[in-house]
Motif scaffolding. Sequence first.
Motif, mmCIF file in Angstrom:
data_model
loop_
_atom_site.group_PDB
_atom_site.id
_atom_site.type_symbol
_atom_site.label_atom_id
_atom_site.label_comp_id
_atom_site.label_asym_id
_atom_site.label_seq_id
_atom_site.Cartn_x
_atom_site.Cartn_y
_atom_site.Cartn_z
ATOM 1 N N ASN A 40 15.861 -3.860 11.951
ATOM 2 C CA ASN A 40 16.959 -3.341 11.126
ATOM 3 C C ASN A 40 16.400 -3.042 9.749
ATOM 4 O O ASN A 40 15.499 -3.740 9.271
ATOM 5 N N GLU A 42 18.066 -2.703 5.950
ATOM 6 C CA GLU A 42 19.298 -2.908 5.191
ATOM 7 C C GLU A 42 19.099 -2.502 3.741
ATOM 8 O O GLU A 42 18.022 -2.695 3.182
ATOM 9 N N LYS A 43 20.145 -1.963 3.149
ATOM 10 C CA LYS A 43 20.159 -1.707 1.707
ATOM 11 C C LYS A 43 20.994 -2.806 1.077
ATOM 12 O O LYS A 43 22.204 -2.901 1.320
ATOM 13 N N TYR A 49 15.978 -3.685 -0.746
ATOM 14 C CA TYR A 49 16.066 -3.413 0.689
ATOM 15 C C TYR A 49 15.506 -4.597 1.471
ATOM 16 O O TYR A 49 14.764 -5.407 0.934
#
Length: 160
Positions: A40, A42-43, A49
């Motif tokens: 994955n 993600e931000k 991140y």
Amino acid sequence: MRTFDFAPLYRSSVGFDRLFDLMDQATRAETSAATWPPYNIEKLADDAYRITLAVAGFAADEIELTQNGNTLLVSGQRKNEGERQFLHRGIAARQFRQTFNLADHVKVTGAGLDNGLLSVELVREVPEAFKPRRIPIGGASSAVGQDNAPVQVEDRAKAA
């Protein structure tokens, strides 16, 4: 699968080679080796991140993270387990190499392995020299004061 010809874009732009190379890579057929282990991205904030990879069965000393310029390489290789007899083997033990292309000024700030998930923390730190700045508009002499402050011009008719 569709293929795209990026040649017209190469002819009409300068300095976007890396972007076009990434688009070329994305349009190529992916193999199962390129998608394992699953991950994955993600931000977390505007400039933060996290990449999380599912690496069940790997210990921290069997995983290597390497950042070289704008490329992050995550690789893993299991150590010899000795002679074990499996009746069913559902947890993958093969080695892997996963490459992530990072934007300019993105740096890895940390990594951790918890419950079979490898978390890689990233942050974008733009140096002051690359941040936007105001450019004063002026002729041969520079204006005094703020960048956009009005400049007083004397009336030549009154002076004469």
